[in-house]
Design an enzyme around this catalytic site. Structure first.
Site: not given
Length: 462
Positions: A289, A318, A339, A387, A414
């Site tokens: 981030q 994720y 992932e 996420d 998001c």
């Protein structure tokens, strides 16, 4: 002061702004058709021009403000308002927080998942700093008419806006960007030219660790062999806090900023970031981030709503470089991270070693395929954290979740629109206990939030 420009092809119109759109633009109505006017605020009466007409809406341009909102604040000095990333910089920060709570409420009303009226949507958690919070700068460079420019493209264009000052960026990353530009000019290093498709440096990426102050630089180039690039790298290494220089090679045909080939020119292979007592290695392409201080808040909220216990197995979907799973590893029996990007899996495994985490395993693949396989192998899927990117969860993954049915999971989103849309299907089996917006990117309309979902026992029939 905000600059207002005119389009001479249209006459002035007067519009009363009713609300803000999802991209931070003012919304009003002209002849019963919706019109979007960037830079205008709710309650304002503005003079505007129509710059584009579409079948169901109009695009407007702010000319001047007749009646100003009490929530309007001065736009940062010395910055072209056309640059992206400052869409809400003219709105007071408390009202920005209200807007971001309103975004998810509007998305829920639009998609109306089951019992959405009863959802507890909390107030947006403010960022510790609403200016100078971004620790990664990704600036484009070009040479035109005998002069180099460094900055960001205006939205939806190839017009580069020179950025001596970007008020959301940390001062150290900005200073490093400008010093690198000076070195490129001094050493006459070739700059990529999209007009002629010439090779050269296209983008300069500077990332700084909040924990250590170390700076990692990546020069994104068109073409691999750029004359005197290593000489440039040696000079950049002399700048304060710079510990590594990388080259990433891309092509003009690539719509993404980054290419697939990255090599180290000088210095360390990683910089180290710290969060909630854990350390994380960051290679140039590793996702992390952009607001480290507020990321700690976001992940703390996510872990709080998971309500983990020592006998549980947590699936970290994720997983990226393993951030959330590693942070949760002290609270559970086992963490399994999934992932799709191989390099990220390697980073996650290295971060486990770095933090002496022995109960976390990271595997490469797609979540919708691996989750059923894990369950068939007898792995207890007690808790789940997702996420995903802005596109949200695929329908295939949601179908998988409804089959596997973890008892509790947290959805870090998001994008309020894709979250609300995904909740329509997820709410067939899950109750939404709380949605907590977290302001990760002040001065922008970008939204981030944590949602806690709990399986509705004895009420779900497949």
């Amino acid at each position: 002061m905000t600059k207002f420009t005119k389009n001479k092809s249209e006459k002035d119109i007067i519009i009363t702004i009713k609300r803000l759109g999802i991209n931070g633009e003012g919304i009003g109505y002209y002849k019963k058709k919706i019109i979007f006017i960037p830079g205008a605020l709710p309650g304002e009466v503005v003079v505007a021009k129509i710059i584009d007409r579409h079948p169901h809406y109009l695009e407007g341009e702010l000319v001047r403000i007749k009646e100003k909102s009490p929530d309007r604040v001065a736009f940062p000095k010395g910055v072209d308002p056309a640059v992206g990333g400052l869409e809400l910089a003219h709105l007071s920060y408390p009202k920005q927080l209200e807007f971001k709570q309103h975004l998810i409420l509007e998305s829920l009303r639009k998609y109306h998942p089951r019992d959405y009226i009863k959802y507890k949507v909390k107030k947006t958690i403010p960022a510790p700093n609403d200016w100078h919070y971004r620790n990664k700068a990704q600036y484009q460079i070009e040479f035109n008419k005998g002069k180099s420019k460094l900055g960001l493209y205006a939205p939806n264009s190839r017009r580069l806006i020179d950025l001596p000052e970007m008020p959301t960026q940390t001062k150290e990353t900005q200073k490093t960007e400008r010093e690198i530009k000076k070195l490129i000019d001094k050493l006459h290093i070739r700059i990529a030219d999209f007009r002629r498709h010439n090779d050269g440096i296209k983008t300069i990426v500077v990332r700084q660790s909040q924990a250590t102050g170390e700076i990692q630089v990546t020069l994104i180039t068109i073409g691999k062999k750029i004359r005197d690039l290593k000489l440039l790298a040696s000079q950049i290494m002399k700048l304060p806090n710079v510990v590594s220089i990388f080259q990433n090679e891309t092509q003009w045909q690539n719509p993404q900023v980054w290419g697939n080939k990255t090599i180290k020119l000088l210095g360390k292979s990683h910089i180290i970031e710290e969060m909630l007592g854990k350390k994380f290695k960051l290679s140039p392409r590793a996702f992390f981030q952009l607001n480290p201080e507020q990321t700690s808040t976001l992940y703390s909220e996510a872990l709080k709503y998971l309500d983990l216990t020592p006998d549980q197995t947590l699936i970290d979907a994720y997983a990226g470089v393993g951030t959330l799973g590693i942070l949760a590893s002290d609270q559970v029996r086992q963490v399994i991270g999934i992932e799709s990007i191989p390099e990220a899996v390697i980073d996650a495994q290295e971060n486990c070693h770095l933090n002496h985490v022995r109960n976390a395993e990271y595997i490469q693949g797609n979540v919708e395929k691996l989750l059923p396989e894990l369950k068939n192998q007898g792995v207890p899927i007690d808790a789940l954290i997702v996420d995903p990117p802005r596109t949200g969860l695929s329908k295939k993954l949601i179908k998988t979740l409804l089959e596997v049915k973890p008892e509790t999971f947290v959805y870090v989103s998001c994008n309020p629109a894709t979250l609300a849309k995904d909740l329509v299907l997820l709410s067939e089996a899950y109750d939404v206990r709380v949605i907590q917006p977290v302001d990760m990117m002040p001065q922008t309309p970008r939204w981030e939030g944590v949602t806690k979902l709990v399986l509705r026992k004895n009420k779900y029939v497949k």
